[in-house]
Write a protein that holds these residues in place. Structure first.
Motif, PDB file in Angstrom:
ATOM      1  N   ASP A  90      -1.134   6.829   2.159  1.00  0.00           N
ATOM      2  CA  ASP A  90      -1.312   6.770   0.491  1.00  0.00           C
ATOM      3  C   ASP A  90      -2.821   6.767   0.019  1.00  0.00           C
ATOM      4  O   ASP A  90      -3.524   5.724   0.291  1.00  0.00           O
ATOM      5  CB  ASP A  90      -0.488   6.155  -0.573  1.00  0.00           C
ATOM      6  CG  ASP A  90      -0.429   5.983  -1.791  1.00  0.00           C
ATOM      7  OD1 ASP A  90      -0.545   7.320  -2.111  1.00  0.00           O
ATOM      8  OD2 ASP A  90      -0.167   4.157  -2.631  1.00  0.00           O
ATOM      9  N   GLY A  91      -3.143   7.705  -0.547  1.00  0.00           N
ATOM     10  CA  GLY A  91      -4.571   8.365  -0.943  1.00  0.00           C
ATOM     11  C   GLY A  91      -4.832   9.010   0.296  1.00  0.00           C
ATOM     12  O   GLY A  91      -6.001   8.861  -0.012  1.00  0.00           O
ATOM     13  N   GLY A 187      -8.430   4.349  -5.617  1.00  0.00           N
ATOM     14  CA  GLY A 187      -7.067   5.260  -4.945  1.00  0.00           C
ATOM     15  C   GLY A 187      -5.590   4.381  -4.699  1.00  0.00           C
ATOM     16  O   GLY A 187      -6.232   3.505  -4.331  1.00  0.00           O
ATOM     17  N   SER A 188      -4.586   4.873  -4.720  1.00  0.00           N
ATOM     18  CA  SER A 188      -4.090   4.335  -3.464  1.00  0.00           C
ATOM     19  C   SER A 188      -3.374   2.900  -3.812  1.00  0.00           C
ATOM     20  O   SER A 188      -3.176   2.425  -5.332  1.00  0.00           O
ATOM     21  CB  SER A 188      -4.004   3.767  -2.322  1.00  0.00           C
ATOM     22  OG  SER A 188      -5.058   3.216  -1.939  1.00  0.00           O
ATOM     23  N   ALA A 189      -1.590   2.694  -3.045  1.00  0.00           N
ATOM     24  CA  ALA A 189      -1.221   1.531  -3.778  1.00  0.00           C
ATOM     25  C   ALA A 189      -1.475   0.180  -3.580  1.00  0.00           C
ATOM     26  O   ALA A 189      -1.184  -1.014  -3.515  1.00  0.00           O
ATOM     27  CB  ALA A 189      -0.013   1.331  -2.763  1.00  0.00           C
ATOM     28  N   GLU A 190      -3.619   0.085  -2.719  1.00  0.00           N
ATOM     29  CA  GLU A 190      -3.803  -0.802  -3.430  1.00  0.00           C
ATOM     30  C   GLU A 190      -3.854  -1.734  -4.150  1.00  0.00           C
ATOM     31  O   GLU A 190      -4.196  -2.690  -4.470  1.00  0.00           O
ATOM     32  CB  GLU A 190      -4.987  -0.653  -2.458  1.00  0.00           C
ATOM     33  CG  GLU A 190      -6.111  -2.303  -2.570  1.00  0.00           C
ATOM     34  CD  GLU A 190      -7.625  -1.207  -2.119  1.00  0.00           C
ATOM     35  OE1 GLU A 190      -8.684  -2.104  -2.356  1.00  0.00           O
ATOM     36  OE2 GLU A 190      -8.227  -0.712  -1.639  1.00  0.00           O
ATOM     37  N   LYS A 191      -3.684  -0.689  -5.453  1.00  0.00           N
ATOM     38  CA  LYS A 191      -3.867  -1.251  -6.883  1.00  0.00           C
ATOM     39  C   LYS A 191      -3.061  -2.067  -7.363  1.00  0.00           C
ATOM     40  O   LYS A 191      -2.931  -3.580  -7.792  1.00  0.00           O
ATOM     41  CB  LYS A 191      -3.622  -0.161  -8.130  1.00  0.00           C
ATOM     42  CG  LYS A 191      -5.444   0.706  -7.858  1.00  0.00           C
ATOM     43  CD  LYS A 191      -4.933   1.884  -8.962  1.00  0.00           C
ATOM     44  CE  LYS A 191      -3.922   3.105  -8.648  1.00  0.00           C
ATOM     45  NZ  LYS A 191      -4.446   3.415  -7.176  1.00  0.00           N
ATOM     46  N   PHE A 192      -2.043  -1.861  -6.407  1.00  0.00           N
ATOM     47  CA  PHE A 192      -0.379  -2.979  -6.744  1.00  0.00           C
ATOM     48  C   PHE A 192      -0.634  -4.032  -6.105  1.00  0.00           C
ATOM     49  O   PHE A 192      -0.366  -5.443  -6.342  1.00  0.00           O
ATOM     50  CB  PHE A 192       0.734  -2.666  -6.454  1.00  0.00           C
ATOM     51  CG  PHE A 192       1.787  -1.033  -6.625  1.00  0.00           C
ATOM     52  CD1 PHE A 192       2.757  -1.230  -7.588  1.00  0.00           C
ATOM     53  CD2 PHE A 192       1.337  -0.256  -6.646  1.00  0.00           C
ATOM     54  CE1 PHE A 192       3.335  -0.592  -8.205  1.00  0.00           C
ATOM     55  CE2 PHE A 192       1.795   0.964  -7.391  1.00  0.00           C
ATOM     56  CZ  PHE A 192       3.165   0.495  -8.126  1.00  0.00           C
ATOM     57  N   CYS A 193      -1.669  -3.919  -5.114  1.00  0.00           N
ATOM     58  CA  CYS A 193      -1.537  -5.428  -3.683  1.00  0.00           C
ATOM     59  C   CYS A 193      -2.238  -5.488  -4.718  1.00  0.00           C
ATOM     60  O   CYS A 193      -2.672  -7.330  -4.395  1.00  0.00           O
ATOM     61  CB  CYS A 193      -2.319  -4.473  -2.449  1.00  0.00           C
ATOM     62  SG  CYS A 193      -0.573  -3.532  -1.705  1.00  0.00           S
ATOM     63  N   ARG A 194      -3.540  -5.979  -5.433  1.00  0.00           N
ATOM     64  CA  ARG A 194      -4.678  -6.569  -5.905  1.00  0.00           C
ATOM     65  C   ARG A 194      -3.557  -7.197  -7.223  1.00  0.00           C
ATOM     66  O   ARG A 194      -4.236  -8.724  -6.992  1.00  0.00           O
ATOM     67  CB  ARG A 194      -5.843  -5.909  -6.117  1.00  0.00           C
ATOM     68  CG  ARG A 194      -6.411  -5.044  -5.026  1.00  0.00           C
ATOM     69  CD  ARG A 194      -7.354  -5.539  -4.613  1.00  0.00           C
ATOM     70  NE  ARG A 194      -7.518  -5.233  -2.962  1.00  0.00           N
ATOM     71  CZ  ARG A 194      -7.297  -5.550  -1.825  1.00  0.00           C
ATOM     72  NH1 ARG A 194      -6.620  -6.594  -1.708  1.00  0.00           N
ATOM     73  NH2 ARG A 194      -7.971  -4.544  -0.424  1.00  0.00           N
ATOM     74  N   VAL A 195      -2.755  -6.760  -8.124  1.00  0.00           N
ATOM     75  CA  VAL A 195      -1.992  -7.560  -8.977  1.00  0.00           C
ATOM     76  C   VAL A 195      -1.547  -8.850  -7.720  1.00  0.00           C
ATOM     77  O   VAL A 195      -1.365  -9.784  -8.840  1.00  0.00           O
ATOM     78  CB  VAL A 195      -1.536  -6.588  -9.986  1.00  0.00           C
ATOM     79  CG1 VAL A 195      -0.382  -7.063 -10.885  1.00  0.00           C
ATOM     80  CG2 VAL A 195      -2.411  -5.780 -10.345  1.00  0.00           C
ATOM     81  N   ALA A 196      -0.655  -8.295  -7.102  1.00  0.00           N
ATOM     82  CA  ALA A 196      -0.261  -9.625  -6.530  1.00  0.00           C
ATOM     83  C   ALA A 196      -0.728 -10.812  -6.226  1.00  0.00           C
ATOM     84  O   ALA A 196      -0.093 -11.700  -5.772  1.00  0.00           O
ATOM     85  CB  ALA A 196       0.907  -8.628  -5.500  1.00  0.00           C
TER      86      ALA A 196
END
Length: 255
Positions: A90-91, A187-196
């Protein structure tokens, strides 16, 4: 296999795929274009084969929906009440451009909702995983620890945004009236992980995503105490939709 074993499987395969992607990156690679003009590389194909073969060998009763198989027209149709969603890289645009914000996503959907997932970040060596009711975790060079979303700090929101939509006027409108400390565009699903993990607070997504982009990181975010809702109407982001495309949504930590 119970859900704990399935989560361990997803986490292991995401980690192995991340190592394979790093090997391709170190050796050098060419970038091709798919029918929709999005990029694809050898790393996408190698990582997907590793994950898909591992899932089907260990849990043959659970169908696998994977991005490159969908593109090739070989993915199963009508996957049923439980199925895997796999984005092997992803990305890809970030990967192809030499940036570090790309992930491997392996998530399990049951009755239209993500119930567990693993997200690996090959460039940093981080791995996130989580299961509904069992919490979320992160492994990196410092070891393994539980993670959770945070309350908004006094200095204001850290907002995650897409690298490719950083000048989107919809973000400006969405953030009007909010106390924002910074906006981080990657980019990518990393954004979800930083919130998590509690290093960011909000991630609105206005552009198109696909279900394999979001299933695994949504499972991690929700297991960490976060929420995801549709931008318009506020309902749940469901899975198994015709065409696999997602509407706009918002990820949030703790209010």
């Amino acid at each position: 296999m119970d859900d704990d074993a399935l989560l361990a499987l997803a986490t292991r395969l995401a980690t192995e795929a991340a190592a394979a992607i790093n090997a391709v990156r170190a050796a050098g690679f060419a970038v091709a274009r798919k029918a929709d003009h999005s990029p694809v590389t050898e790393a996408d194909r190698i990582a997907e084969a590793l994950i898909v073969e591992g899932l089907r060998a260990a849990a043959p009763h659970i169908p696998v929906i994977a991005e490159e198989e969908i593109e090739a027209g070989t993915a199963p149709t009508g996957p049923g009440p439980r199925f895997w969603l796999v984005d092997p890289l992803d990305g890809t645009r970030e990967f192809a451009a030499g940036r570090d914000n790309f992930t491997v996503n392996v998530g399990l959907v049951a009755q239209g909702r993500p119930v567990l997932g693993a997200v690996a970040l090959p460039a940093t060596g981080e791995v996130f995983w989580g299961r509904a009711g069992a919490g979320a975790f992160k492994r990196d060079a410092a070891g393994t620890r539980a993670i959770s979303v945070r309350r908004i700090p006094d200095e204001g929101l850290t907002v995650m945004g897409s690298h490719h939509y950083q000048d989107d006027p919809r973000m400006t409108r969405f953030l009007e009236g909010r106390h924002v400390a910074r906006i981080v565009n990657i980019g990518s699903a990393e954004k979800f992980c930083r919130v998590a993990e509690g290093s960011a607070d909000l991630y609105p997504r206005f552009g198109r995503t696909m279900e394999w982009d979001t299933a695994a990181p949504q499972a991690v975010l929700e297991a960490a105490g976060g929420t995801i809702r549709l931008l318009h109407g506020g309902g749940a982001l469901g899975y198994g939709k015709p065409g696999w495309a997602n509407p706009a949504f918002v990820c949030e930590g703790r209010a």
